[in-house]
Design an enzyme around this catalytic site. Structure first.
Site, short mmCIF file in Angstrom:
data_model
loop_
_atom_site.label_atom_id
_atom_site.label_comp_id
_atom_site.label_asym_id
_atom_site.label_seq_id
_atom_site.Cartn_x
_atom_site.Cartn_y
_atom_site.Cartn_z
CG ASP A 169 -2.20 0.79 1.00
OD1 ASP A 169 -3.26 0.14 0.94
OD2 ASP A 169 -2.15 2.03 0.86
CB THR B 102 -17.93 -1.36 -8.83
OG1 THR B 102 -19.13 -0.75 -8.38
CG2 THR B 102 -17.51 -0.68 -10.12
CB SER C 280 -19.06 8.00 -10.83
OG SER C 280 -18.12 6.98 -10.54
CE1 TYR D 111 -13.87 2.83 -7.92
CE2 TYR D 111 -16.26 3.09 -7.77
CZ TYR D 111 -15.12 2.33 -7.59
OH TYR D 111 -15.23 1.06 -7.08
CG HIS D 112 -19.07 3.52 -10.48
ND1 HIS D 112 -19.42 4.66 -9.79
CD2 HIS D 112 -19.34 2.50 -9.65
CE1 HIS D 112 -19.88 4.32 -8.59
NE2 HIS D 112 -19.85 3.02 -8.47
CE LYS E 17 -12.97 -0.42 -8.72
NZ LYS E 17 -12.52 -1.55 -7.93
N1 USQ Z 1 -26.64 8.14 -1.50
C1 USQ Z 1 -27.59 8.93 -0.85
N2 USQ Z 1 -27.18 9.62 0.24
C2 USQ Z 1 -25.90 9.57 0.73
C3 USQ Z 1 -24.95 8.76 0.07
C4 USQ Z 1 -25.36 8.06 -1.05
O1 USQ Z 1 -28.75 8.98 -1.23
O2 USQ Z 1 -25.63 10.23 1.72
C5 USQ Z 1 -27.04 7.33 -2.67
C6 USQ Z 1 -26.20 7.60 -3.91
O3 USQ Z 1 -26.73 8.68 -4.64
C7 USQ Z 1 -26.27 6.26 -4.62
C8 USQ Z 1 -26.37 5.23 -3.48
O4 USQ Z 1 -26.81 5.97 -2.34
O5 USQ Z 1 -27.44 6.17 -5.39
C9 USQ Z 1 -25.08 4.53 -3.15
O6 USQ Z 1 -24.08 5.50 -2.90
P1 USQ Z 1 -22.71 5.16 -2.12
O7 USQ Z 1 -22.00 6.45 -1.92
O8 USQ Z 1 -22.98 4.30 -0.94
O9 USQ Z 1 -21.98 4.20 -3.17
P2 USQ Z 1 -21.26 4.50 -4.56
O10 USQ Z 1 -20.89 5.91 -4.78
O11 USQ Z 1 -22.08 3.87 -5.62
O12 USQ Z 1 -19.90 3.70 -4.38
C10 USQ Z 1 -19.72 2.65 -3.44
C11 USQ Z 1 -18.24 2.44 -3.20
C12 USQ Z 1 -17.60 1.97 -4.50
C13 USQ Z 1 -18.32 0.75 -5.00
C14 USQ Z 1 -19.80 1.04 -5.15
C15 USQ Z 1 -20.62 -0.17 -5.54
O13 USQ Z 1 -17.63 3.63 -2.75
O14 USQ Z 1 -16.23 1.71 -4.28
O15 USQ Z 1 -17.80 0.40 -6.25
O16 USQ Z 1 -20.31 1.47 -3.89
S1 USQ Z 1 -22.02 0.23 -6.54
O17 USQ Z 1 -22.78 1.32 -5.88
O18 USQ Z 1 -22.84 -0.94 -6.66
O19 USQ Z 1 -21.51 0.72 -7.79
#
Ligand code: USQ
Length: 394
Positions: A31, A157, A192, A194-195, A198
């Site tokens: 790391d 992801t 995003s 970031y995504h 991936k």
């Molecule tokens: N959200 C809210 N309020 C908040 C935070 C998030 O409504 O305070 C919503 C976001 O808009 C989104 C969902 O909750 O629709 C998930 O957000 P998140 O911040 O928990 O997750 P995300 O940004 O998608 O990213 C996280 C990890 C990332 C992983 C991903 C899986 O940080 O590393 O790849 O989850 S996934 O969401 O399935 O793409």
């Protein structure tokens, strides 16, 4: 029985290192403290201070007698990556400095993991792109040149798929077009930057599998929640990094923290955004089962790594219900959504592969949420309200 963990200081990396060490594997972690440094630079706060990776490896050694070898270094440097396989690596900390040997498995977590971070501005976008793609590409070439039999487990992801209006398969889709059939990677449309990196990782790995016959498992993970693992219960200093801020915190961990400090739960927009979730202990199980049942030569095996699906509003209501039972006055607020995403949509992913390998899910029950409240409560005085929502816009 040698496992190399890239990104061994992170939210999932350190618990994975302890998990495999406990099971008797030889573990090496690498790391460059990217996450910690970003947390300091962006002043996001953390629930509690976490000892350095070297300190944690020493604590682990004192408590268990087991050794986790530590390399502090930047894996975007191809020479560092290659030295891990050539045997020329100098460990930053190890009781025994001799080369641990070629790893049977590499777990690749060494990526910038935050969607908001990647969209702060062009500078953070470029850091995300260069870090994530260079580390993955360096790993592919190191394996091509020195260790084609090493199995790679990469954390992808679910966000690669986006929210399509059709069922989401596990990585691949059979297509019939003008009377002919073939199998392709499931269509990807990330929301995003970031995504998107991936998606590009998946393409780099698929190329390496086709060209050089590598063995790769790509775990398409949803947002993870949780604070404790079996190993971290041995000593509080072994707890994983826990973020609750807008940039590095994920939604369930954030909602628990918000409830505890009477900060109205930050639902972005309507809250119909549905995602697949999993407990941090299930991440460990999934990675372990993938390690035991490895991908074949020339195979890019893809599993959807989630245990259940919820909308943002489901999570807010569950947090409110449990919080109120525990005596907190939990409120829900709908903020204008800083992200560009569908707030109401179809969502039906398949996630059978890891269950078939033997993973037993821990579901997000009221009891589990209550455990999380209990885990966060001792640190309530450390919680900074100013980092909970800053509104990084897409
Ligand atoms: N959200 C809210 N309020 C908040 C935070 C998030 O409504 O305070 C919503 C976001 O808009 C989104 C969902 O909750 O629709 C998930 O957000 P998140 O911040 O928990 O997750 P995300 O940004 O998608 O990213 C996280 C990890 C990332 C992983 C991903 C899986 O940080 O590393 O790849 O989850 S996934 O969401 O399935 O793409």
């Amino acid at each position: 029985m040698h496992i190399l963990i890239l990104g061994g200081d992170g939210y999932l990396g350190w618990p994975s290192a302890m998990y495999f060490s406990e099971l008797g594997y030889d573990v090496t972690v690498v790391d460059n403290y990217f996450r910690r440094n970003a947390c300091t630079e962006l002043d996001v706060g953390m629930l509690y201070p976490v000892p350095t990776l070297i300190e944690r490896a020493k604590i682990w050694h004192e408590l268990t007698g087991k050794e986790i070898k530590v390399v502090i270094g930047d894996l975007t440097d191809p020479e560092l990556m290659r030295s891990l396989f050539k045997g020329t690596i100098a460990y930053t900390w190890a009781t025994d400095g001799t080369f641990a040997g070629l790893p049977g498995t590499v777990i690749h977590y060494a990526e910038q993991p935050s969607a908001p971070y990647s969209l702060i501005n062009y500078k953070y976008a470029n850091i995300t792109i260069s870090n994530n793609l260079l580390v993955t590409n360096n790993l592919m070439f190191a394996l091509r040149d020195f260790s084609r039999d090493t199995h790679v487990i990469h954390i992808g992801t679910m966000g690669e798929y986006g929210t399509p209006n059709i069922d989401i398969e596990e990585g691949w889709l059979d297509i019939e077009h003008k009377g002919r059939k073939d199998k392709f990677l499931f269509p990807r449309q990330a929301s995003s930057l970031y995504h998107t990196t991936k998606i590009m990782d998946t393409d780099l790995m698929w190329f390496a599998v086709r060209m050089w016959g590598l063995k790769i498992t790509n775990l398409m993970q949803g947002p993870v929640y949780g604070i404790e693992t079996a190993a971290s219960r041995k000593d509080d200093r072994l707890k994983t990094i826990f973020n609750y801020d807008e940039i590095f915190g994920t939604i369930i961990n954030r909602f628990i923290v918000q409830a505890i400090v009477d900060y109205p739960l930050t639902v972005y927009g309507k809250g119909g955004q549905t995602r697949g979730y999993l407990n941090i202990n299930d991440t460990l199980q999934c990675v372990h089962q993938s390690e035991k049942n490895l991908a074949g030569k020339g195979e890019l095996r893809i599993f959807n790594q989630i245990m259940e699906t919820f909308s943002v509003m489901d999570l807010a209501r569950m947090t409110r219900q449990v919080g109120r039972k525990l005596g907190y006055d939990v409120q829900i607020q709908h903020l204008e959504n800083p992200r560009k995403e569908l707030e109401e949509h179809y969502y039906n992913p398949t996630y059978q592969g890891l269950l078939d390998l033997g993973v037993t899910p821990h579901y997000l029950t009221e009891k589990e949420l209550e455990k999380m409240f209990r885990g966060v409560e001792p640190y309530r005085n450390n919680i900074r309200k100013d980092v909970i929502f800053r509104g990084i816009k897409w």
